[in-house]
Design a protein around this motif. Structure first.
Motif: not given
Ligand SMILES: *Cc1c(COP(=O)(O)O)cnc(C)c1O
Length: 354
Positions: A38-39, A216-219, A252-254
């Motif tokens: 999220r960050r 992250l379905a919404g991304l 990438r963060a995931a």
């Protein structure tokens, strides 16, 4: 044309007055993405006046490292659905054949219809893809073969040895697409097509996504692993800047917090087994699931059970006349589901589920 029907939203549910509706209809992760993700997504908002990196090169590099493959073997798209659309754009002309088991992911007939392809469907056996029947349905006019593994909506899996047989049986002019949207929920004993198939077959494509396990379905971000020539062909069909900078940054963060995501997957797998066990004990048939949902083959009873659950504030995904697909939620949602389905089996005037 068949239209893609998104799962119904909880706010649209026809519920009894005093219950809060939850959506168990679209196989989403019930938990928000990790804090680090999220960050990272919030941080790129400041640069949103600039277009994203069209090819998502940094994400491809990260994925290459993570998977142990050359980044030239990785394509990034707007979810695996976006990549499925790209596969049709790249490989299918009107009148060409596409082969897929049925019932399976509803995007296949949607994009096949848009491409004016000839659709050849192969019935499931015991709610499971019959890989050899799929191979037998392929002709020299077949451009694409789709196998969702585990299959949506039934949750069952086939192993990489069977998929290797399929790849070996079809000619190089046919691409075999292994759609692993639920990869992370699949027991490792079924094998890994990125390791076992991609190095061996130039005509296999493995699709994966950040939508399900990673939350992250919404991304809208997913990827394909295939021979570099297939990746280059897919890239030629990628709409400019389709994968947004928040999507790239989130993915990438995931990849940096896979241990946290793995713990979330473990919890969901444990919940899946708990739900399945309870529903079997309540008298339902529930095929084994390797995904984050379960399948109730209720036949003509589907609609009645769907409406009963909706009144209890549980929005699931009905396939009329066939069955109900129910996403595994958080433990309290699952408790509600188990209670509501047990009621349905034993309630006065109800026909017991078979
Ligand atoms: C959910 C799902 C996808 C698509 O997910 P994206 O959000 O587009 O990445 C692809 N294939 C199957 C079988 C699915 O169930």
């Amino acid at each position: 044309m068949p239209r893609y029907r998104p799962g119904r939203d909880a706010s649209q549910a026809d519920v009894d007055v005093d219950v809060v509706a939850v959506k168990l209809a679209s196989n989403e992760n019930p938990w928000p993405p990790p804090e680090a993700v999220r960050r990272a997504v919030a941080e790129v908002a400041a640069g949103a006046n600039r277009y994203p990196d069209h090819l998502a090169s940094a994400l491809r590099d990260d994925l290459g490292r993570h998977l142990g493959v050359d980044p030239a073997s990785v394509a990034v798209g707007a979810g695996s659905t976006g990549l499925i659309q790209q596969l049709f754009a790249a490989y299918v002309d009107p009148g060409d054949e596409v082969v897929f088991p049925w019932r399976s992911f509803e995007a296949y007939p949607v994009f096949a219809g848009l491409a004016a392809a000839r659709q050849v469907t192969v019935p499931l056996v015991d709610h499971t893809v019959d890989v050899d029947a799929v191979a037998a349905a392929v002709t020299d006019r077949t451009r694409l073969v789709f196998v969702a593994n585990p299959n949506n909506p039934t949750g069952t899996a086939v192993d990489t040895a069977a998929l290797a047989r399929l790849c070996g049986a079809v000619g190089e002019g046919t691409l075999v697409v292994v759609d692993e949207a639920y990869r992370e929920f699949l027991d490792p004993r079924w094998g890994d097509p990125v390791v076992e198939l991609v190095p061996r077959f130039d005509h296999v494509v493995v699709l994966r996504t950040f939508s399900k396990a990673h939350g992250l379905a919404g991304l809208r971000v997913g990827y394909a692993v295939a021979h570099p020539e297939v990746v280059a062909t897919l890239d030629a069909t990628l709409a400019p800047f389709l994968v947004s900078s928040p999507a790239q940054a989130g993915a990438r963060a995931a990849l940096g917090v896979l241990d946290e995501i793995g713990r979330c997957v473990e919890r969901l797998v444990a919940e899946r087994e708990r739900v399945r066990g309870a529903l079997i004990a309540a008298g339902y048939e529930v095929p084994p699931s390797e995904a984050n949902f379960v399948w109730l083959p209720l036949g003509d009873g589907t609609d009645g059970v769907y409406r009963h659950l909706e009144r209890r504030g549980l929005v699931t995904r009905p396939f009329p006349g066939e069955g109900l697909r129910i996403t595994v939620g958080d433990p309290s949602d699952n408790d509600r589901l188990i209670t509501a389905l047990a009621e349905r089996v034993t309630g006065p005037g109800d026909t017991p589920a078979q």
